[in-house]
Design a protein around this motif. Structure first.
Motif, PDB file in Angstrom:
ATOM      1  N   ILE A  13     -62.395  85.787  50.249  1.00  0.00           N
ATOM      2  CA  ILE A  13     -63.520  84.988  50.857  1.00  0.00           C
ATOM      3  C   ILE A  13     -64.124  84.827  52.710  1.00  0.00           C
ATOM      4  O   ILE A  13     -64.541  84.800  52.951  1.00  0.00           O
ATOM      5  N   GLY A  14     -62.894  84.567  53.019  1.00  0.00           N
ATOM      6  CA  GLY A  14     -62.811  85.223  54.356  1.00  0.00           C
ATOM      7  C   GLY A  14     -63.221  86.242  54.921  1.00  0.00           C
ATOM      8  O   GLY A  14     -64.187  86.241  56.134  1.00  0.00           O
ATOM      9  N   PHE A  15     -62.806  87.587  54.082  1.00  0.00           N
ATOM     10  CA  PHE A  15     -63.173  88.446  54.817  1.00  0.00           C
ATOM     11  C   PHE A  15     -64.701  88.815  54.778  1.00  0.00           C
ATOM     12  O   PHE A  15     -65.683  89.664  55.205  1.00  0.00           O
ATOM     13  N   ILE A  16     -66.040  88.811  53.396  1.00  0.00           N
ATOM     14  CA  ILE A  16     -67.162  88.227  52.802  1.00  0.00           C
ATOM     15  C   ILE A  16     -67.322  87.440  53.625  1.00  0.00           C
ATOM     16  O   ILE A  16     -68.221  87.543  54.536  1.00  0.00           O
ATOM     17  N   SER A  17     -66.743  86.522  54.334  1.00  0.00           N
ATOM     18  CA  SER A  17     -67.846  85.363  55.035  1.00  0.00           C
ATOM     19  C   SER A  17     -68.118  86.229  56.504  1.00  0.00           C
ATOM     20  O   SER A  17     -68.843  85.908  56.740  1.00  0.00           O
ATOM     21  N   ALA A  18     -66.644  86.707  56.785  1.00  0.00           N
ATOM     22  CA  ALA A  18     -66.925  87.268  58.427  1.00  0.00           C
ATOM     23  C   ALA A  18     -67.947  88.166  58.647  1.00  0.00           C
ATOM     24  O   ALA A  18     -68.686  88.757  58.872  1.00  0.00           O
ATOM     25  N   ILE A  19     -68.211  88.902  57.417  1.00  0.00           N
ATOM     26  CA  ILE A  19     -68.440  90.389  57.391  1.00  0.00           C
ATOM     27  C   ILE A  19     -70.393  89.766  57.150  1.00  0.00           C
ATOM     28  O   ILE A  19     -71.334  89.902  58.162  1.00  0.00           O
ATOM     29  N   CYS A  20     -70.621  88.644  56.955  1.00  0.00           N
ATOM     30  CA  CYS A  20     -71.982  88.170  56.668  1.00  0.00           C
ATOM     31  C   CYS A  20     -72.309  87.588  57.839  1.00  0.00           C
ATOM     32  O   CYS A  20     -72.846  87.751  58.368  1.00  0.00           O
ATOM     33  N   LEU A  21     -71.591  86.993  58.365  1.00  0.00           N
ATOM     34  CA  LEU A  21     -71.663  85.653  58.926  1.00  0.00           C
ATOM     35  C   LEU A  21     -72.119  87.241  60.477  1.00  0.00           C
ATOM     36  O   LEU A  21     -72.887  87.123  61.870  1.00  0.00           O
ATOM     37  N   PHE A  44     -65.790  86.540  64.154  1.00  0.00           N
ATOM     38  CA  PHE A  44     -64.245  86.324  65.115  1.00  0.00           C
ATOM     39  C   PHE A  44     -62.805  85.700  64.674  1.00  0.00           C
ATOM     40  O   PHE A  44     -61.994  86.254  64.748  1.00  0.00           O
ATOM     41  N   ILE A  45     -63.051  84.330  65.149  1.00  0.00           N
ATOM     42  CA  ILE A  45     -62.532  84.005  64.122  1.00  0.00           C
ATOM     43  C   ILE A  45     -62.035  83.344  62.964  1.00  0.00           C
ATOM     44  O   ILE A  45     -61.002  83.383  62.843  1.00  0.00           O
ATOM     45  N   LEU A  46     -62.820  84.101  61.797  1.00  0.00           N
ATOM     46  CA  LEU A  46     -62.581  83.753  59.966  1.00  0.00           C
ATOM     47  C   LEU A  46     -62.171  84.947  60.377  1.00  0.00           C
ATOM     48  O   LEU A  46     -60.565  85.500  59.472  1.00  0.00           O
ATOM     49  N   LEU A  47     -62.691  86.195  60.901  1.00  0.00           N
ATOM     50  CA  LEU A  47     -61.815  87.595  60.018  1.00  0.00           C
ATOM     51  C   LEU A  47     -60.255  87.860  61.333  1.00  0.00           C
ATOM     52  O   LEU A  47     -58.991  88.194  60.537  1.00  0.00           O
ATOM     53  N   LEU A  48     -60.345  86.609  61.983  1.00  0.00           N
ATOM     54  CA  LEU A  48     -58.692  87.227  62.445  1.00  0.00           C
ATOM     55  C   LEU A  48     -57.453  85.752  62.010  1.00  0.00           C
ATOM     56  O   LEU A  48     -56.687  85.601  61.747  1.00  0.00           O
ATOM     57  N   VAL A  49     -58.456  84.705  61.477  1.00  0.00           N
ATOM     58  CA  VAL A  49     -57.815  83.396  60.176  1.00  0.00           C
ATOM     59  C   VAL A  49     -57.139  84.861  59.184  1.00  0.00           C
ATOM     60  O   VAL A  49     -56.321  84.037  58.256  1.00  0.00           O
ATOM     61  N   SER A  50     -58.281  85.328  58.534  1.00  0.00           N
ATOM     62  CA  SER A  50     -58.046  86.143  57.134  1.00  0.00           C
ATOM     63  C   SER A  50     -57.334  87.445  57.239  1.00  0.00           C
ATOM     64  O   SER A  50     -56.284  86.738  56.373  1.00  0.00           O
ATOM     65  N   VAL A  51     -56.517  87.951  58.623  1.00  0.00           N
ATOM     66  CA  VAL A  51     -55.914  89.054  58.712  1.00  0.00           C
ATOM     67  C   VAL A  51     -54.504  88.229  58.607  1.00  0.00           C
ATOM     68  O   VAL A  51     -53.765  88.785  58.370  1.00  0.00           O
ATOM     69  N   ARG A  52     -54.558  87.126  59.528  1.00  0.00           N
ATOM     70  CA  ARG A  52     -52.613  86.769  59.240  1.00  0.00           C
ATOM     71  C   ARG A  52     -52.459  86.026  57.873  1.00  0.00           C
ATOM     72  O   ARG A  52     -51.472  86.298  57.777  1.00  0.00           O
TER      73      ARG A  52
END
Length: 61
Positions: A13-21, A44-52
């Motif tokens: 959900i974090g990855f999908i949300s980052a793409i949508c944003l 960017f922040i959401l993508l960083l958290v999801s990758v971590r």
């Protein structure tokens, strides 16, 4: 990515949300709106958290 990362709904959900944003930010910038910057920053922040999180899950095995 392994199966454990792909089964984790929070990460997906974090990855999908980052793409949508990011898409919303690009569309907003194309329409000359000044709100594109917060979209990109939050994405960017959401993508960083999801990758971590995905990295932590991957290392746990």
């Amino acid at each position: 990515m392994n199966k454990k990362v792909l089964k984790d709904y929070t990460t997906v959900i974090g990855f999908i949300s980052a793409i949508c944003l990011s898409i919303a930010g690009i569309v907003s910038a194309a329409n000359d709106s000044q709100y594109w910057v917060p979209f990109i920053v939050v994405a960017f922040i959401l993508l960083l958290v999801s990758v971590r999180r995905a990295d932590r899950l991957f290392r746990e095995g």
